[in-house]
Design an enzyme around this catalytic site. Structure first.
Site, PDB file in Angstrom:
ATOM      1  N   LYS A  35       0.751  -1.749  -0.088  1.00 43.26           N
ATOM      2  CA  LYS A  35      -0.258   0.501   0.082  1.00 43.26           C
ATOM      3  C   LYS A  35       1.069   1.385  -0.395  1.00 43.26           C
ATOM      4  CE  LYS A  35      -0.410  -3.433   2.076  1.00 43.26           C
ATOM      5  NZ  LYS A  35       0.498  -4.491   2.831  1.00 43.26           N
ATOM      6  N   ARG A  36       2.396   1.143   0.431  1.00 42.32           N
ATOM      7  CA  ARG A  36       3.109   1.979   0.695  1.00 42.32           C
ATOM      8  C   ARG A  36       3.015   3.078  -0.944  1.00 42.32           C
ATOM      9  NH1 ARG A  36       7.786   1.086   1.534  1.00 42.32           N
ATOM     10  NH2 ARG A  36       7.988  -0.324   1.219  1.00 42.32           N
TER      11      ARG A  36
END
Length: 468
Positions: free
Chosen positions: A240-241
């Site tokens: 998700k980063r």
RNA sequence: GCCGCCAUCGUCUAGGGGACUAGGACGCCGCCCUCUCACGGCGGUAACACGGGUUCGAAUCCCGUUGGCGGUACCA
């Protein structure tokens, strides 16, 4: 010739990640290219993580990507009976055994014999039925994986532990279930991520043990193809980063499914010539396993944005309008209602915005002026609606109020004439007008915007500006 | 640690012994177009990880090193 049979087998442990989507796409392209069969199998033997929500997330993602399948979905959990049956056969045939060895036992073994020797369990004495089931790995031999994209890889058995293929309670584990399910489904080509390459010898060993017992002996071993993994922009595992890491996030960011397919296909595969923009029919036409590369690729959203812009421009206006509406319903329900109220206006706005946007998300900020009126942008007003700006808008009003037919040629002629007479730069006329009509300094072309707004609404907004 | 996979511009890639002073695309920079934002056009920047071999000749073949990644679960 027997048809090619492929499968996509995600485990429902969360949203469908981009890597999984790429695997699904490659299987799908291969199936369609070869007029084969694609089976969808849900690998839900991990009871903890496999939830109905996760399953529907994956189905939704595939549907959005427009990747369909011909058989299934088959749920691995529903094949429990068959798995137990084959497991029993392996046990009775001497290919597998019950072992009471714990993880600590295995670790102790490795300390004792060194890390280079795979663990061999002791079969539980007598007829005790407790303990996990391990597959017997024949010592002194090796298993070679023939891989279409990687060539041959040899795995010497000395380094392999006897893998646990079923828990003490008899429920089977991944490497067992996969081998049996692929066998029963008569899968001809196993196309999956490279993270499974090291699992392949175990699966091959299970497969061969079963076949030695006559189970699926008439079915040939599948051809394997392990795809290079996908990484984030920093080369690390995708998460998700890195912004959008799942198909859902891509959809919510306003990307077109056709562009996502196009971009994903280019990760780990190339057409051979320098073709970059490829429609899905073209992808199907050109896709072959032989052109899949071996090295991992990074997912770069910047290039996807560019490609998305190309796909946006290729879409007929009515279809783009539909996509836009779907997107707005998902991300901004109020805007969706406003945009859906007048189909003619929507398509008009889409037509003049189409070449200015890259993703569906770019549309509303550009075209909201047609649906919900003038925006509040202080900076834009201060910059463009000072004394000279107001004066210019007033002049423009006179022009626009007096032209006969309120259409594009007349509007542009009138305003261009004004620019000429005033002897100023075009922007000195157009920008104040734009801010008066849109409230912001960005909009579709000013002539097109005025035409679509119509004389009445255009003059109304100008008057509101002159009064305010 | 052990086993395995991988290694060309920042990124995606073409390349599979001489055609490579390494091609294309995205990005970036500059210029042009221009009413904003985009689009489009032109030009530029930038790579064969390192070290050994093999060969008349290596980005292409072999070995090693380094680095990245995967596996090494009674997860998938």
């Amino acid at each position: 010739m027997a048809p090619m049979r492929l499968r996509f087998a995600p485990s429902p442990t969360g949203a469908l990640h981009i890597g999984g989507a790429r695997t699904a796409l490659f299987n799908w392209l291969l199936a369609r290219h070869n007029e084969g069969v694609l089976l969808l199998r849900i690998e839900d033997t991990d009871r903890e993580r496999s939830t109905p929500e996760n399953v529907s997330q994956i189905l939704d993602a595939l549907q959005w990507l427009e990747l369909d399948w011909d058989e299934g979905p088959v749920f691995q959990s529903e094949r429990e009976e068959r798995h137990r049956e084959v497991l029993q056969a392996l046990l009775q045939g001497g290919h597998a055994y019950r072992s009471n060895a714990t993880a600590e036992d295995v670790a102790a073994y490795k300390r004792l014999y060194g890390a280079e020797r795979g663990f061999r369990g002791e079969a539980t004495a007598g007829d005790r039925k407790d303990g996990a089931v391990r597959l017997h790995v024949p010592d002194g031999e090796s298993t070679v994986v023939h891989d279409v994209v990687r060539g041959d890889t040899r795995f010497d058995h000395v380094h392999l532990d006897d893998p646990v293929i079923a828990r003490a309670d008899g429920s089977v584990l991944y490497n067992f279930a996969v081998a049996i399910d692929d066998l029963d489904a008569q899968i001809t080509h196993v196309v999956r991520g490279e993270d499974h390459l090291s699992n392949t010898p175990k699966q091959l060993l299970v497969l061969r043990a079963a076949r030695a017992l006559g189970i699926g002996a008439e079915t040939p071993e599948p051809v394997y193809a392990h795809l290079p993994l996908l990484h984030g922009p920093d080369g690390k595992k995708l998460s998700k980063r890195h912004g959008a890491a799942s198909v859902q996030e891509l959809r919510d960011a306003g990307f077109l499914a056709s562009a996502v397919r196009n971009y994903l296909a280019l990760l780990g595969w190339g057409a051979g010539d320098d073709a970059t923009f490829l429609t899905t029919p073209e992808l199907i036409e050109r896709f072959t396993l032989e052109r899949v590369s071996r090295s991992p690729a990074r997912f770069d959203q910047v290039k996807l944005r560019w490609l998305d812009g190309l796909h946006v421009r290729e879409l007929p206006v009515p279809e783009l309008s539909d996509r836009l509406l779907e997107f707005l319903q998902l991300t901004d329900p109020e805007a969706a209602v406003a945009a859906a109220a007048d189909r003619g206006l929507l398509e008009g706005a889409v037509a003049i915005s189409q070449e200015k946007i890259q993703t569906l998300a770019d549309f509303w900020p550009l075209a909201r002026l047609f649906f919900v009126g003038v925006a509040e942008d202080r900076a834009a007003r201060e910059r463009w609606l000072g004394e000279p700006g107001i004066a210019s808008v007033r002049e423009a009003r006179t022009e626009l109020a007096t032209i006969e037919r309120f259409d594009l040629p007349a509007i542009s002629a009138a305003l261009e004439g004004l620019v000429q007479r005033q002897g100023v730069k075009p922007r000195e006329v157009y920008q104040p007008l734009r801010v008066a009509l849109a409230g912001t300094a960005v909009s579709p072309g000013i002539f097109e915007t005025i035409e679509l707004l119509g004389r009445e609404e255009t003059l109304r907004r100008i008057d509101a500006t002159l009064v305010g």
